[in-house]
Design an enzyme around this catalytic site. Structure first.
Site, PDB file in Angstrom:
ATOM      1  N   CYS A 146      45.495  44.307  51.544  1.00 21.40           N
ATOM      2  CA  CYS A 146      45.539  43.123  50.674  1.00 21.40           C
ATOM      3  C   CYS A 146      44.608  42.019  51.150  1.00 21.40           C
ATOM      4  O   CYS A 146      45.066  40.947  51.580  1.00 21.40           O
ATOM      5  CB  CYS A 146      46.946  42.570  50.647  1.00 21.40           C
ATOM      6  SG  CYS A 146      48.041  43.675  49.842  1.00 21.40           S
ATOM      7  N   GLU A 147      43.333  42.264  51.149  1.00 21.83           N
ATOM      8  CA  GLU A 147      42.336  41.267  51.547  1.00 21.83           C
ATOM      9  C   GLU A 147      41.067  41.565  50.783  1.00 21.83           C
ATOM     10  O   GLU A 147      40.648  42.732  50.718  1.00 21.83           O
ATOM     11  CB  GLU A 147      41.962  41.417  53.038  1.00 21.83           C
ATOM     12  CG  GLU A 147      43.060  41.263  54.033  1.00 21.83           C
ATOM     13  CD  GLU A 147      43.345  39.818  54.407  1.00 21.83           C
ATOM     14  OE1 GLU A 147      42.508  38.945  54.111  1.00 21.83           O
ATOM     15  OE2 GLU A 147      44.417  39.586  54.982  1.00 21.83           O
ATOM     16  N   TYR A 149      32.864  51.562  68.342  1.00 18.92           N
ATOM     17  CA  TYR A 149      33.423  50.334  67.783  1.00 18.92           C
ATOM     18  C   TYR A 149      34.105  50.609  66.441  1.00 18.92           C
ATOM     19  O   TYR A 149      34.080  49.779  65.539  1.00 18.92           O
ATOM     20  CB  TYR A 149      32.346  49.239  67.698  1.00 18.92           C
ATOM     21  CG  TYR A 149      31.685  49.001  69.047  1.00 18.92           C
ATOM     22  CD1 TYR A 149      32.427  48.516  70.113  1.00 18.92           C
ATOM     23  CD2 TYR A 149      30.345  49.319  69.283  1.00 18.92           C
ATOM     24  CE1 TYR A 149      31.855  48.332  71.365  1.00 18.92           C
ATOM     25  CE2 TYR A 149      29.763  49.142  70.535  1.00 18.92           C
ATOM     26  CZ  TYR A 149      30.532  48.636  71.568  1.00 18.92           C
ATOM     27  OH  TYR A 149      29.967  48.459  72.803  1.00 18.92           O
TER      28      TYR A 149
HETATM   29  N1  LLP Z   1      28.093  46.368  79.173  1.00 14.39           N
HETATM   30  C1  LLP Z   1      28.634  45.187  78.838  1.00 14.39           C
HETATM   31  C2  LLP Z   1      28.812  44.189  79.880  1.00 14.39           C
HETATM   32  C3  LLP Z   1      28.989  44.927  77.504  1.00 14.39           C
HETATM   33  O1  LLP Z   1      29.497  43.744  77.196  1.00 14.39           O
HETATM   34  C4  LLP Z   1      28.787  45.902  76.511  1.00 14.39           C
HETATM   35  C5  LLP Z   1      29.158  45.662  75.114  1.00 14.39           C
HETATM   36  C6  LLP Z   1      28.239  47.141  76.906  1.00 14.39           C
HETATM   37  C7  LLP Z   1      27.886  47.329  78.236  1.00 14.39           C
HETATM   38  C8  LLP Z   1      27.964  48.247  75.925  1.00 14.39           C
HETATM   39  O2  LLP Z   1      27.075  47.827  74.946  1.00 14.39           O
HETATM   40  P1  LLP Z   1      26.486  48.874  73.871  1.00 14.39           P
HETATM   41  O3  LLP Z   1      25.608  49.834  74.622  1.00 14.39           O
HETATM   42  O4  LLP Z   1      27.638  49.558  73.245  1.00 14.39           O
HETATM   43  O5  LLP Z   1      25.759  48.019  72.930  1.00 14.39           O
HETATM   44  N2  LLP Z   1      31.945  45.347  68.657  1.00 14.39           N
HETATM   45  C9  LLP Z   1      30.507  45.188  68.520  1.00 14.39           C
HETATM   46  C10 LLP Z   1      29.783  45.485  69.815  1.00 14.39           C
HETATM   47  C11 LLP Z   1      30.232  44.628  70.982  1.00 14.39           C
HETATM   48  C12 LLP Z   1      29.572  45.002  72.274  1.00 14.39           C
HETATM   49  C13 LLP Z   1      30.184  44.254  73.417  1.00 14.39           C
HETATM   50  N3  LLP Z   1      29.658  44.558  74.701  1.00 14.39           N
HETATM   51  C14 LLP Z   1      30.024  46.039  67.366  1.00 14.39           C
HETATM   52  O6  LLP Z   1      30.856  46.692  66.718  1.00 14.39           O
HETATM   53  O7  LLP Z   1      28.836  46.035  67.063  1.00 14.39           O
END
Ligand code: LLP
Length: 422
Positions: free
Chosen positions: A348-349, A377
């Site tokens: 419901c959004e 994610y």
């Molecule tokens: N190392 C640190 C310190 C981080 O903060 C992150 C992700 C990673 C590694 C891994 O990053 P990646 O390789 O996955 O980009 N929820 C968001 C993404 C947030 C990422 C947070 N930090 C999305 O759905 O796009």
């Protein structure tokens, strides 16, 4: 509409397979919505990193936050990967999945005392500190425990990663890390922190970075800093370049891991220390889909709607970041016209959508869709909003598939509320 396929998710006789298994066969068992992962994808991407960075001493620490399913973590651990955890909960998951504490990095801008204590007690490879107060706290806790903690300092390199503001972390305006001058001061105070062994410098620029240039700039800045520290008597054993490597959600140009390595290896080699990497998304995203069923379709004078059984609680990214996830039918029917539709869930959004104004093959109630690049994610950001049970997760391994998490039941929804009901 474009139909995307890969070695891991491909069409055979117009039907989507994950590795050697028809998605329809999985869904017949699991129902929808369901997260479906390709184990081979995870293994191949891990190997890409290992091969690309082989000219330097390096280690990969899978960022568990991208997909914390125990079997996903175990897939990486079995390949020799370390893990990067951002909370006690992720540490709990990692240890359950069999990760070696000596290959675990504890990250996080606000770690609690109990998280730090646990990190020290488990002799993790390193605890990444993000402020002076945190370093003092780690030192105090380690001293109370009669131990020495291995600590790295996360430095904010102040480089624009050119990504969505919600997932940029390496700019001075972001809450992460400390600036170089603060870091230099902290390292020089090392003798005051007698229960800390400073082991390295860390950075993480942001997520879904699609160009190598932010890495090139940041590695250069951080290398200068590394040598400055060395010249001032501070010897460090590692440099952690973080994660953030982008992936292709539709047709965007994204560097390959080899291209990234080529661009930064010359600087990394000069450091002569161990290089740590913390990829999350690039190891997992395109290894997963969210399978969903179209429940109903309807149209008004303005729009077509496809109402799916997957909703914002299952996949938050489209609504939260305006993120694009490609959506395509599990079974391709020729003779179907293309329509433009909003693909929405039952919550419901009005913010409950998987896609807006999306061109897609005309689809009818009861037919299946695949939401692509849902391996990171996705499940980890899902919730029980509207008291919806979380989706199951299924791992495909060649010709076989296994449930690696079942669909939640109604008891999961109420946890202990019934016994506590007043
Ligand atoms: N190392 C640190 C310190 C981080 O903060 C992150 C992700 C990673 C590694 C891994 O990053 P990646 O390789 O996955 O980009 N929820 C968001 C993404 C947030 C990422 C947070 N930090 C999305 O759905 O796009």
């Amino acid at each position: 509409m474009k139909i995307l396929s890969s070695e891991y998710f491909s069409y055979r006789n117009n039907e989507l397979f994950c590795e050697e298994v028809p998605v329809r066969e999985i869904v017949n068992k699991s129902g929808t919505p369901a997260y479906i992962y390709s184990r081979k994808f995870f293994q191949d991407r891990y190997r890409d990193f290992i091969n690309a960075f082989s000219p330097v001493d390096h280690s990969v620490f899978y960022a568990v936050k991208a997909n914390g399913n125990l079997s996903v973590i175990k897939t990486f651990v079995d390949q020799g990967s370390g893990i990067d955890v951002n909370s006690e909960g992720e540490l709990f998951r990692g240890l359950k999945a069999g990760a070696d504490p000596g290959k675990i990095i504890l990250t996080g801008v606000g770690k609690s005392e109990s998280e730090i204590r646990l990190g020290i007690e488990k002799n993790l490879l390193l605890i990444k500190a993000e402020s002076e107060e945190e370093i003092s706290l780690i030192n105090r806790i380690a001293s109370e425990m009669g131990k020495t903690a291995d600590v790295a300092v996360r430095i904010n390199p102040d480089v624009n990663p050119g990504t969505h503001p919600y997932i940029s972390t390496g700019l001075a305006e972001n809450k992460f890390g400390v600036d170089k001058s603060t870091a230099a001061r902290l390292f020089k105070m090392k003798d005051e922190f007698s229960n800390i062994r400073f082991s390295g410098i860390d950075m993480h620029l942001g997520s879904q970075i699609t160009s190598v240039y932010p890495y090139v700039e940041a590695v250069r800045k951080m290398s200068e800093f590394y040598f400055y520290l060395r010249d001032n008597g501070i010897k460090l054993s590692h440099f952690d370049i973080g994660g953030g490597m982008g992936i292709r959600y539709s047709s965007e140009e994204v560097f390959t891991i080899n291209e990234l390595a080529e661009a930064i290896l010359p600087d990394l080699k000069k450091l002569g220390c161990r290089i740590l990497l913390e990829p999350g998304r690039s190891l997992t995203a395109n290894g997963g889909i969210l399978a969903t069923k179209v429940m109903f379709t309807k149209s008004n004078q303005l729009k077509h709607f496809l109402i799916t059984d997957a909703a914002v609680n299952d996949l938050l990214r489209p609504s939260f970041y305006g993120a694009y996830h490609h959506i395509q039918p599990v079974v391709l029917e020729s003779e179907r016209k293309e329509i433009t539709a909003d693909i929405v869930g039952p919550v419901c959004e009005s913010g409950d959508f998987l896609a807006k104004n999306r061109s897609i093959m005309q689809t009818f109630g009861g037919e299946l869709l695949a939401v692509l690049a849902a391996g990171s994610y996705g499940m980890v950001m899902s919730s029980n909003y509207n008291a919806r049970r979380r989706a199951p997760e299924i791992m495909v391994d060649g010709k076989e598939f296994y449930f690696v998490r079942s669909r939640e039941n109604f008891e999961h929804l109420i946890y202990d509320e019934e016994s506590l009901m007043k």
